[in-house]
Design an enzyme around this catalytic site. Structure first.
Site, PDB file in Angstrom:
ATOM      1  N   LYS A  51       0.874  -1.192   0.000  1.00 22.60           N
ATOM      2  CA  LYS A  51       0.000   0.000   0.000  1.00 22.60           C
ATOM      3  C   LYS A  51       0.899   1.226   0.000  1.00 22.60           C
ATOM      4  O   LYS A  51       1.798   1.341   0.842  1.00 22.60           O
ATOM      5  CB  LYS A  51      -0.894  -0.045   1.241  1.00 22.60           C
ATOM      6  CG  LYS A  51      -1.497   1.279   1.691  1.00 22.60           C
ATOM      7  CD  LYS A  51      -2.605   1.039   2.722  1.00 22.60           C
ATOM      8  CE  LYS A  51      -2.594   2.069   3.837  1.00 22.60           C
ATOM      9  NZ  LYS A  51      -3.666   1.852   4.818  1.00 22.60           N
ATOM     10  N   LEU A  52       0.658   2.119  -0.938  1.00 18.98           N
ATOM     11  CA  LEU A  52       1.439   3.354  -0.994  1.00 18.98           C
ATOM     12  C   LEU A  52       0.608   4.493  -0.444  1.00 18.98           C
ATOM     13  O   LEU A  52      -0.543   4.693  -0.843  1.00 18.98           O
ATOM     14  CB  LEU A  52       1.812   3.700  -2.448  1.00 18.98           C
ATOM     15  CG  LEU A  52       2.607   2.668  -3.243  1.00 18.98           C
ATOM     16  CD1 LEU A  52       2.888   3.211  -4.645  1.00 18.98           C
ATOM     17  CD2 LEU A  52       3.918   2.315  -2.530  1.00 18.98           C
ATOM     18  N   LYS A  53       1.191   5.250   0.463  1.00 20.16           N
ATOM     19  CA  LYS A  53       0.526   6.469   0.924  1.00 20.16           C
ATOM     20  C   LYS A  53       0.643   7.499  -0.186  1.00 20.16           C
ATOM     21  O   LYS A  53       1.733   7.653  -0.775  1.00 20.16           O
ATOM     22  CB  LYS A  53       1.232   6.985   2.185  1.00 20.16           C
ATOM     23  CG  LYS A  53       0.999   6.091   3.395  1.00 20.16           C
ATOM     24  CD  LYS A  53      -0.441   6.197   3.845  1.00 20.16           C
ATOM     25  CE  LYS A  53      -0.659   5.508   5.181  1.00 20.16           C
ATOM     26  NZ  LYS A  53      -2.060   5.661   5.626  1.00 20.16           N
ATOM     27  N   ASP A  97      -3.436   4.868  -0.466  1.00 12.99           N
ATOM     28  CA  ASP A  97      -4.192   5.433   0.659  1.00 12.99           C
ATOM     29  C   ASP A  97      -3.921   6.932   0.755  1.00 12.99           C
ATOM     30  O   ASP A  97      -2.778   7.350   0.945  1.00 12.99           O
ATOM     31  CB  ASP A  97      -3.738   4.742   1.961  1.00 12.99           C
ATOM     32  CG  ASP A  97      -4.512   5.232   3.183  1.00 12.99           C
ATOM     33  OD1 ASP A  97      -5.462   6.026   3.016  1.00 12.99           O
ATOM     34  OD2 ASP A  97      -4.158   4.811   4.308  1.00 12.99           O
ATOM     35  N   ASN A 131      -5.625   9.102   2.919  1.00 18.77           N
ATOM     36  CA  ASN A 131      -5.971   9.693   4.220  1.00 18.77           C
ATOM     37  C   ASN A 131      -6.697  11.030   4.059  1.00 18.77           C
ATOM     38  O   ASN A 131      -6.322  12.038   4.674  1.00 18.77           O
ATOM     39  CB  ASN A 131      -4.725   9.865   5.102  1.00 18.77           C
ATOM     40  CG  ASN A 131      -4.229   8.549   5.676  1.00 18.77           C
ATOM     41  OD1 ASN A 131      -3.171   8.071   5.286  1.00 18.77           O
ATOM     42  ND2 ASN A 131      -4.998   7.938   6.571  1.00 18.77           N
ATOM     43  N   LYS A 187     -10.775  -1.095  11.095  1.00 16.75           N
ATOM     44  CA  LYS A 187      -9.827  -0.923  12.202  1.00 16.75           C
ATOM     45  C   LYS A 187     -10.662  -0.952  13.469  1.00 16.75           C
ATOM     46  O   LYS A 187     -11.481  -0.047  13.688  1.00 16.75           O
ATOM     47  CB  LYS A 187      -9.120   0.431  12.115  1.00 16.75           C
ATOM     48  CG  LYS A 187      -8.090   0.556  11.028  1.00 16.75           C
ATOM     49  CD  LYS A 187      -7.505   1.954  11.037  1.00 16.75           C
ATOM     50  CE  LYS A 187      -6.526   2.140   9.903  1.00 16.75           C
ATOM     51  NZ  LYS A 187      -6.262   3.575   9.643  1.00 16.75           N
ATOM     52  N   GLY A 230      -4.292  -1.018  10.075  1.00 13.16           N
ATOM     53  CA  GLY A 230      -3.338  -1.017  11.182  1.00 13.16           C
ATOM     54  C   GLY A 230      -3.091   0.399  11.650  1.00 13.16           C
ATOM     55  O   GLY A 230      -3.309   1.359  10.912  1.00 13.16           O
TER      56      GLY A 230
HETATM   57  O1  NPG Z   1       1.344  -0.780   9.559  1.00 14.97           O
HETATM   58  O2  NPG Z   1      -0.057  -0.367  11.160  1.00 14.97           O
HETATM   59  C1  NPG Z   1       0.514  -0.080  10.121  1.00 14.97           C
HETATM   60  C2  NPG Z   1       0.196   1.239   9.483  1.00 14.97           C
HETATM   61  C3  NPG Z   1      -0.875   1.128   8.485  1.00 14.97           C
HETATM   62  O3  NPG Z   1      -0.927   2.950   6.965  1.00 14.97           O
HETATM   63  C4  NPG Z   1      -1.283   2.487   8.022  1.00 14.97           C
HETATM   64  N1  NPG Z   1      -2.046   3.172   8.856  1.00 14.97           N
HETATM   65  O4  NPG Z   1      -4.307   5.572   7.657  1.00 14.97           O
HETATM   66  O5  NPG Z   1      -4.318   3.451   7.664  1.00 14.97           O
HETATM   67  C5  NPG Z   1      -3.777   4.510   7.948  1.00 14.97           C
HETATM   68  C6  NPG Z   1      -2.420   4.506   8.570  1.00 14.97           C
HETATM   69  C7  NPG Z   1      -2.188   5.307   9.794  1.00 14.97           C
HETATM   70  C8  NPG Z   1      -0.964   5.273  10.350  1.00 14.97           C
HETATM   71  C9  NPG Z   1      -3.139   6.067  10.370  1.00 14.97           C
HETATM   72  C10 NPG Z   1      -0.665   6.004  11.463  1.00 14.97           C
HETATM   73  C11 NPG Z   1      -2.869   6.776  11.502  1.00 14.97           C
HETATM   74  C12 NPG Z   1      -1.631   6.765  12.021  1.00 14.97           C
END
Ligand code: NPG
Length: 366
Positions: free
Chosen positions: A159-161, A187, A189, A261, A289
């Site tokens: 998954k790429l942010k 993703d 966000n 989640k 996660g």
């Molecule tokens: O490996 O747990 C993990 C991170 C997965 O990308 C991930 N989480 O938006 O899903 C999300 C993001 C996140 C990370 C959200 C940190 C909030 C804080």
């Protein structure tokens, strides 16, 4: 089940590498753990609220305050995990704080009866496929190196942010370098608006599994509009904080996939309801996660073993985050994590490691 009291324990854990998303960069984790103590044993829960309210409105100091002042005192003297949500319902929001409390009570209850969380939730698998979430980087070559490393470790999905300015180009580069066979998703966000629809359509040529939370949390109607415009399936994360919200999203056509989640939706019981609802509507789900320690990870892996979790989750190995987890580490085997089989969540913190990372503890007697 009677509860003697609840310990709120704050721990500080480094992150192996900075993790950058559209809402900020994280270099370490400030985590709240809950330990429920009963006359017969204990139970653990992890609160996934971040240090600052950037992912959603919760933050770790706020969660601790809500637990201390409102949520823990609202528990009945004789509590069952499946009555916790109703006892906390008069207090609005605070899903992550509520989830941590319900999880700790549920863990204590299941440990006392010798039953695993996976079995209680209805898991149908003994291992789950692992994906990994790759943060925004300074350059495309740096990203390609990171992705190559994760693929070499065995991760089955990447998954790429993404964020405005870091989307089409890095996705194209990853697709070109690793080929069409790579399970790839993105993703945002909540970093875009419907005015970016044209731009987001450019992602359609890359055969992505999904685009996660492209628009703002409260934009269910606009997500429905975007879903009609994109060939890439839209997945919701931040927008879905309850089964009711998942039902609204499904009936509006806002998404065809949901990231579940447990922290975001108030706990594992509500998470299971969302799973059941999505499954009944043919909507695929996967387990997200929040950079959890082994405590939260163990419970997430149990949830991810339910039959409707048909896509790999962000349930990565402990080594993705840190050199030392507070529990025995979760390790990849053939791209999968084993589902714990012991009572409750099936893992416990290693006392010496836990003490080393603890920054404060607080006891709330009941
Ligand atoms: O490996 O747990 C993990 C991170 C997965 O990308 C991930 N989480 O938006 O899903 C999300 C993001 C996140 C990370 C959200 C940190 C909030 C804080």
């Amino acid at each position: 089940m009677k509860i003697n009291g609840i310990e709120l324990r704050r721990i500080a854990m480094p992150l192996k590498a900075p993790f950058r998303t559209s809402f900020g960069e994280q270099t370490a984790r400030d985590i709240l753990l809950l330990r429920v103590e009963t006359p017969d044993g204990e139970g653990w829960g992890e609160c996934v609220a971040m240090a600052e309210p950037r992912y959603n409105s919760e933050y770790v100091d706020g969660a601790a305050a809500a637990l201390r002042r409102f949520l823990v005192p609202a528990l009945p003297g004789d509590v069952r995990a499946n009555t916790v949500a109703a006892a906390l319902e008069p207090f609005k929001g605070h899903q992550m704080a509520k989830a941590a409390l319900e999880s700790a009570v549920l863990d204590a209850e299941l440990r006392a009866s010798g039953r695993s969380l996976a079995s209680y939730l209805g898991a149908t698998r003994n291992r789950v496929p692992s994906g990994v979430s790759v943060g925004i980087m300074d350059s495309v070559p740096e990203l390609l190196d990171a992705v190559a490393g994760f693929i070499a470790e065995g991760y089955l999905r990447i998954k790429l942010k993404i964020a405005p300015g870091w989307d089409v180009e890095p996705v194209r580069a990853v697709r070109e370098r690793f080929g069409d066979g790579l399970l790839l998703q993105v993703d945002a966000n909540a970093a875009y608006t419907l005015a970016d629809a044209r731009h987001l359509e450019r992602l359609d040529e890359f055969g992505l599994l999904l685009v996660e939370q492209p628009l703002a949390d409260d934009d269910l109607v606009q997500h429905a509009e975007l879903s009609r415009r994109l060939a890439t399936p839209v997945c919701l994360d931040e927008s879905v904080d309850s089964a009711a919200q998942a039902a609204a999203a499904i009936s509006l056509g806002s998404c065809s996939i949901v990231n579940i989640k447990p922290g975001r939706v108030g706990g594992y019981l509500e998470a299971r309801r969302i799973h059941d609802l999505c499954r009944a509507h043919g909507v695929a789900v996967w387990c997200g996660g929040m950079l959890e320690t082994g405590i939260g990870r163990a419970a997430n892996v149990a949830l991810a073993a339910l039959p409707g979790f048909t896509l790999p989750g962000d349930t990565s190995a402990s080594s993705r985050y840190d050199t030392t987890d507070i529990t025995p580490p979760f390790a990849l085997s053939d791209g999968h994590l084993d589902v714990p089989t012991g009572p409750g969540i099936g893992v416990e913190p290693v006392p010496a490691i836990l003490d080393e990372v603890t920054t404060s503890t607080e006891w709330i007697a009941l």
